[in-house]
Design a protein around this motif. Structure first.
Motif, PDB file in Angstrom:
ATOM      1  N   ILE A   1      53.457 -37.274  62.672  1.00 15.30           N
ATOM      2  CA  ILE A   1      54.624 -36.622  62.089  1.00 15.30           C
ATOM      3  C   ILE A   1      54.696 -35.183  62.596  1.00 15.30           C
ATOM      4  CG2 ILE A   1      54.586 -38.015  59.978  1.00 15.30           C
ATOM      5  CD1 ILE A   1      53.379 -35.569  58.537  1.00 15.30           C
ATOM      6  N   ALA A   2      55.876 -34.582  62.464  1.00 16.27           N
ATOM      7  CA  ALA A   2      56.059 -33.178  62.826  1.00 16.27           C
ATOM      8  C   ALA A   2      56.717 -32.448  61.665  1.00 16.27           C
ATOM      9  CB  ALA A   2      56.938 -33.045  64.075  1.00 16.27           C
ATOM     10  N   ILE A   3      56.358 -31.172  61.512  1.00 16.77           N
ATOM     11  CA  ILE A   3      56.986 -30.285  60.546  1.00 16.77           C
ATOM     12  C   ILE A   3      57.731 -29.225  61.348  1.00 16.77           C
ATOM     13  CG2 ILE A   3      56.651 -28.867  58.492  1.00 16.77           C
ATOM     14  CD1 ILE A   3      55.499 -31.733  58.290  1.00 16.77           C
ATOM     15  N   THR A   4      59.019 -29.029  61.067  1.00 17.54           N
ATOM     16  CA  THR A   4      59.812 -28.079  61.849  1.00 17.54           C
ATOM     17  C   THR A   4      60.647 -27.186  60.935  1.00 17.54           C
ATOM     18  OG1 THR A   4      61.734 -29.565  62.072  1.00 17.54           O
ATOM     19  CG2 THR A   4      60.003 -29.755  63.732  1.00 17.54           C
ATOM     20  N   MET A   5      60.819 -25.928  61.356  1.00 19.41           N
ATOM     21  CA  MET A   5      61.789 -25.033  60.726  1.00 19.41           C
ATOM     22  C   MET A   5      62.945 -24.872  61.705  1.00 19.41           C
ATOM     23  SD  MET A   5      61.519 -21.026  59.496  1.00 19.41           S
ATOM     24  CE  MET A   5      60.663 -21.303  57.952  1.00 19.41           C
ATOM     25  N   GLU A   6      64.154 -25.241  61.265  1.00 24.40           N
ATOM     26  CA  GLU A   6      65.312 -25.240  62.155  1.00 24.40           C
ATOM     27  C   GLU A   6      66.516 -24.578  61.486  1.00 24.40           C
ATOM     28  OE1 GLU A   6      65.884 -28.978  64.411  1.00 24.40           O
ATOM     29  OE2 GLU A   6      64.119 -29.759  63.356  1.00 24.40           O
ATOM     30  N   ASN A   7      67.626 -24.552  62.221  1.00 25.79           N
ATOM     31  CA  ASN A   7      68.849 -23.911  61.727  1.00 25.79           C
ATOM     32  C   ASN A   7      68.573 -22.465  61.343  1.00 25.79           C
ATOM     33  OD1 ASN A   7      70.053 -26.485  61.959  1.00 25.79           O
ATOM     34  ND2 ASN A   7      69.423 -27.010  59.881  1.00 25.79           N
ATOM     35  N   GLY A   8      67.984 -21.732  62.278  1.00 22.97           N
ATOM     36  CA  GLY A   8      67.546 -20.374  61.966  1.00 22.97           C
ATOM     37  C   GLY A   8      66.313 -20.453  61.088  1.00 22.97           C
ATOM     38  N   ILE A   9      66.437 -19.922  59.881  1.00 22.40           N
ATOM     39  CA  ILE A   9      65.330 -19.997  58.915  1.00 22.40           C
ATOM     40  C   ILE A   9      65.799 -20.677  57.637  1.00 22.40           C
ATOM     41  CG2 ILE A   9      64.070 -18.013  59.806  1.00 22.40           C
ATOM     42  CD1 ILE A   9      65.426 -16.277  57.694  1.00 22.40           C
ATOM     43  N   ASN A  10      66.803 -21.553  57.776  1.00 22.22           N
ATOM     44  CA  ASN A  10      67.418 -22.160  56.593  1.00 22.22           C
ATOM     45  C   ASN A  10      66.783 -23.470  56.158  1.00 22.22           C
ATOM     46  OD1 ASN A  10      69.198 -20.034  56.670  1.00 22.22           O
ATOM     47  ND2 ASN A  10      70.950 -21.220  57.386  1.00 22.22           N
ATOM     48  N   ASP A  11      66.197 -24.233  57.106  1.00 21.06           N
ATOM     49  CA  ASP A  11      65.750 -25.585  56.783  1.00 21.06           C
ATOM     50  C   ASP A  11      64.349 -25.873  57.308  1.00 21.06           C
ATOM     51  OD1 ASP A  11      68.177 -27.217  55.612  1.00 21.06           O
ATOM     52  OD2 ASP A  11      69.006 -26.005  57.237  1.00 21.06           O
ATOM     53  N   VAL A  12      63.602 -26.657  56.528  1.00 19.27           N
ATOM     54  CA  VAL A  12      62.324 -27.217  56.962  1.00 19.27           C
ATOM     55  C   VAL A  12      62.441 -28.732  56.869  1.00 19.27           C
ATOM     56  CG1 VAL A  12      59.852 -27.415  56.477  1.00 19.27           C
ATOM     57  CG2 VAL A  12      60.996 -25.210  56.194  1.00 19.27           C
TER      58      VAL A  12
ATOM     59  N   LYS B   1      62.836 -40.957  62.137  1.00 19.79           N
ATOM     60  CA  LYS B   1      63.343 -40.623  60.808  1.00 19.79           C
ATOM     61  C   LYS B   1      63.046 -39.156  60.509  1.00 19.79           C
ATOM     62  CE  LYS B   1      62.963 -41.706  55.870  1.00 19.79           C
ATOM     63  NZ  LYS B   1      62.294 -42.519  54.839  1.00 19.79           N
ATOM     64  N   LYS B   2      64.055 -38.451  59.979  1.00 21.57           N
ATOM     65  CA  LYS B   2      63.925 -37.022  59.716  1.00 21.57           C
ATOM     66  C   LYS B   2      64.477 -36.733  58.330  1.00 21.57           C
ATOM     67  CE  LYS B   2      64.766 -32.666  62.233  1.00 21.57           C
ATOM     68  NZ  LYS B   2      65.384 -32.096  63.445  1.00 21.57           N
ATOM     69  N   VAL B   3      63.679 -36.058  57.503  1.00 22.59           N
ATOM     70  CA  VAL B   3      64.107 -35.765  56.139  1.00 22.59           C
ATOM     71  C   VAL B   3      63.979 -34.275  55.868  1.00 22.59           C
ATOM     72  CG1 VAL B   3      63.332 -38.059  55.401  1.00 22.59           C
ATOM     73  CG2 VAL B   3      61.848 -36.072  55.036  1.00 22.59           C
ATOM     74  N   SER B   4      64.758 -33.822  54.897  1.00 22.83           N
ATOM     75  CA  SER B   4      64.707 -32.413  54.501  1.00 22.83           C
ATOM     76  C   SER B   4      63.511 -32.177  53.585  1.00 22.83           C
ATOM     77  CB  SER B   4      66.000 -32.020  53.786  1.00 22.83           C
ATOM     78  OG  SER B   4      65.911 -30.700  53.267  1.00 22.83           O
ATOM     79  N   ALA B   5      62.759 -31.132  53.886  1.00 17.87           N
ATOM     80  CA  ALA B   5      61.669 -30.721  52.999  1.00 17.87           C
ATOM     81  C   ALA B   5      62.111 -29.563  52.117  1.00 17.87           C
ATOM     82  CB  ALA B   5      60.437 -30.328  53.820  1.00 17.87           C
ATOM     83  N   PHE B   6      62.750 -28.552  52.724  1.00 15.64           N
ATOM     84  CA  PHE B   6      63.262 -27.404  51.996  1.00 15.64           C
ATOM     85  C   PHE B   6      64.555 -26.935  52.647  1.00 15.64           C
ATOM     86  CE2 PHE B   6      58.582 -27.107  51.691  1.00 15.64           C
ATOM     87  CZ  PHE B   6      58.431 -27.208  50.315  1.00 15.64           C
ATOM     88  N   HIS B   7      65.470 -26.446  51.828  1.00 15.43           N
ATOM     89  CA  HIS B   7      66.690 -25.815  52.333  1.00 15.43           C
ATOM     90  C   HIS B   7      66.990 -24.593  51.480  1.00 15.43           C
ATOM     91  CE1 HIS B   7      70.761 -25.121  53.766  1.00 15.43           C
ATOM     92  NE2 HIS B   7      71.129 -25.029  52.498  1.00 15.43           N
ATOM     93  N   ARG B   8      67.328 -23.486  52.148  1.00 10.54           N
ATOM     94  CA  ARG B   8      67.753 -22.277  51.443  1.00 10.54           C
ATOM     95  C   ARG B   8      68.754 -21.542  52.323  1.00 10.54           C
ATOM     96  NH1 ARG B   8      65.842 -16.666  50.503  1.00 10.54           N
ATOM     97  NH2 ARG B   8      66.535 -16.082  48.403  1.00 10.54           N
ATOM     98  N   GLY B   9      69.989 -21.447  51.856  1.00 11.17           N
ATOM     99  CA  GLY B   9      71.036 -20.820  52.639  1.00 11.17           C
ATOM    100  C   GLY B   9      70.752 -19.377  52.983  1.00 11.17           C
ATOM    101  N   MET B  10      70.016 -18.682  52.124  1.00  9.89           N
ATOM    102  CA  MET B  10      69.698 -17.277  52.373  1.00  9.89           C
ATOM    103  C   MET B  10      68.421 -17.105  53.189  1.00  9.89           C
ATOM    104  SD  MET B  10      70.750 -15.523  48.734  1.00  9.89           S
ATOM    105  CE  MET B  10      70.449 -13.876  49.398  1.00  9.89           C
ATOM    106  N   GLY B  11      67.803 -18.209  53.583  1.00  7.75           N
ATOM    107  CA  GLY B  11      66.657 -18.129  54.468  1.00  7.75           C
ATOM    108  C   GLY B  11      65.318 -18.306  53.774  1.00  7.75           C
ATOM    109  N   ILE B  12      64.382 -18.916  54.514  1.00  5.58           N
ATOM    110  CA  ILE B  12      63.009 -19.119  54.055  1.00  5.58           C
ATOM    111  C   ILE B  12      62.140 -18.044  54.696  1.00  5.58           C
ATOM    112  CG2 ILE B  12      61.039 -20.715  54.118  1.00  5.58           C
ATOM    113  CD1 ILE B  12      63.204 -22.990  54.226  1.00  5.58           C
ATOM    114  N   THR B  13      61.377 -17.339  53.891  1.00  7.25           N
ATOM    115  CA  THR B  13      60.634 -16.174  54.378  1.00  7.25           C
ATOM    116  C   THR B  13      59.497 -16.562  55.309  1.00  7.25           C
ATOM    117  OG1 THR B  13      61.154 -15.025  52.314  1.00  7.25           O
ATOM    118  CG2 THR B  13      59.398 -14.092  53.680  1.00  7.25           C
ATOM    119  N   SER B  14      58.706 -17.560  54.924  1.00  3.72           N
ATOM    120  CA  SER B  14      57.568 -17.959  55.755  1.00  3.72           C
ATOM    121  C   SER B  14      57.270 -19.431  55.539  1.00  3.72           C
ATOM    122  CB  SER B  14      56.322 -17.117  55.437  1.00  3.72           C
ATOM    123  OG  SER B  14      55.888 -17.350  54.105  1.00  3.72           O
TER     124      SER B  14
END
Length: 436
Positions: free
Chosen positions: A359-370, A379-392
């Motif tokens: 499996i792979a873990i990726t941060m994409e769409n800038g810093i908005n999605d993991v 198969k690809k699923v959302s782990a985290f989403h934040r429109g204002m950005g994920i810090t780390s």
């Protein structure tokens, strides 16, 4: 901070940006500025602030600094400075072990059995194996790769101008053995394996058991005790310098898109698009995960420009709050003064061999999605989403093979203890997009 101080700081920053923009711009920079303004008007619906204009121009200038490096590499390749042991090229299969390689295999066997099912995590100056720090007495560990399930570890140590690659078995009391050295020569790495094979290329990176060397559309994987395997990389791509994944067990490597920088409109559009990708407005798939065995390719919406850091110089104090700087130097760095440079692709992509599959873990769409990606099925699923950005974003494989994800924003950790379990339970975003 009081309202008056905030107002004063805002005014000071605006004065600094306006002063920088007032300096004479080259025709190419004028073109870049016009493209930036058009991009903001179309995509965001407003004109960029002076600070935004300056930031985007600085990023465009940083892109131009790569031109001479790329040109030197291309000239070196054209001039015949790159060589490869002829016995390891062309067939796409690992060369049979010769007598020298058999000697290396005996050295590996002497290390004993690895301790499996343990925790191996990265640190800035070394590794932690089951919580205990591992450092190399000969120098600082520069780069490394490991497999928590097998106990294989390969790392590099700086020794003068060259890099020394060593293989270590987790939990073994035996000293690590040197499996390869890499000597810089005119922008090219000359690699010599422990068995005496010669490989040359643009990048060298450790894998859990061995090293990968790449140049242009070719890559060469050296497995100590066995030999070298050559593979082809798709046109328009090259192997990324840093690999934060288990190449040996998954057969996946991270590729970076090749760009020819000529200072023209293509560079301007690329920079503008990168800024849009940074804030999640559009795609810029500058990286992809590539399977060395079956050529499967998974493009990732991660922009190349985030890997650069900028340092200002030739500064003078303009007033009590603002320094005016006339020179900016950009360079690639995994770390900033405060810790990891989270804009760098290295911290945004990790891939693992788990008991249930890779499996792979990726941060994409800038810093908005993991995301969590199944490297077998896609198969690809959302782990985290934040429109204002994920810090780390932090990820690590546990001793039992589970991959733990920790995303932080607003000074709070958001944790998924088992990435593969989360992958199985969530809806495939590819299916959701198709239905829409």
């Amino acid at each position: 901070m009081s309202s008056a101080k905030k107002w004063l700081l805002t005014v000071s920053l605006s004065m600094l940006a306006s002063s920088a923009m007032a300096d004479s711009l080259s025709p190419q920079e004028e073109q870049a500025l016009q493209q930036i303004r058009q991009f903001y008007s179309k995509q965001i619906g407003r004109a960029p602030t002076p600070q935004e204009e300056q930031a985007m121009l600085q990023q465009w200038r940083a892109t131009m600094l790569n031109v001479s490096v790329k040109a030197a590499q291309i000239n070196a390749m054209a001039g015949g400075q790159i060589s490869l042991d002829s016995t390891s090229a062309g067939s796409g299969s690992i060369t049979p072990p010769n007598s020298n390689e058999q000697t290396v295999a005996k050295q590996l066997a002497a290390l004993g059995k690895p301790k499996t099912g343990i925790s191996i995590v990265q640190a800035r100056d070394g590794l932690k194996i089951d919580g205990s720090s591992y450092l190399d007495p000969s120098g600082t560990i520069r780069n490394y790769a490991f497999d928590s399930l097998t106990g294989d570890i390969t790392y590099s140590v700086q020794s003068g101008p060259q890099l020394v690659y060593k293989y270590l078995r987790a939990g073994s009391p035996a000293e690590p053995i040197t499996i390869a050295t890499a000597q810089p020569a005119g922008g090219i790495w000359q690699v010599t394996t422990a068995s005496g094979k010669q490989i040359s290329g643009n990048t060298v990176t450790p894998i859990a058991k061995g090293v990968m060397v790449s140049r242009g559309s070719s890559a060469f994987r050296y497995v100590p005790g066995w030999g070298v395997k050559s593979v082809s990389i798709p046109d328009g791509w090259e192997m990324a310098q840093f690999q934060r994944g288990n190449v040996g067990a998954t057969n996946f490597v991270l590729l970076e898109k090749q760009y020819v920088h000529d200072g023209g409109l293509g560079d301007i559009f690329s920079t503008v698009k990168s800024m849009g990708a940074l804030v999640g407005l559009n795609k810029k798939e500058d990286y992809a995960l590539f399977n060395l065995e079956n050529s499967k390719l998974y493009p990732l919406n991660i922009q190349v420009d985030g890997k650069m850091r900028s340092v200002m110089s030739n500064c003078r104090q303009k007033n009590a709050l603002v320094n005016e700087c006339r020179t900016m130097t950009s360079y690639e760095s995994l770390y900033s003064d405060l810790g990891p440079n989270f804009g760098h692709y290295y911290w945004k992509v990790g891939w693992y061999n788990t008991p249930q599959g890779p499996i792979a873990i990726t941060m994409e769409n800038g810093i908005n999605d993991v995301y969590v990606l199944d490297l077998n099925t896609g198969k690809k699923v959302s782990a985290f989403h934040r429109g204002m950005g994920i810090t780390s974003l932090a990820m690590a494989q546990q001793g039992d093979g589970r991959v733990r994800i920790n995303a932080n924003w607003m000074f709070e950790d958001h944790i998924i203890e088992d990435a593969h379990k989360h992958l199985a339970e969530q809806t495939d975003i590819n299916s959701a997009q198709t239905e829409q």
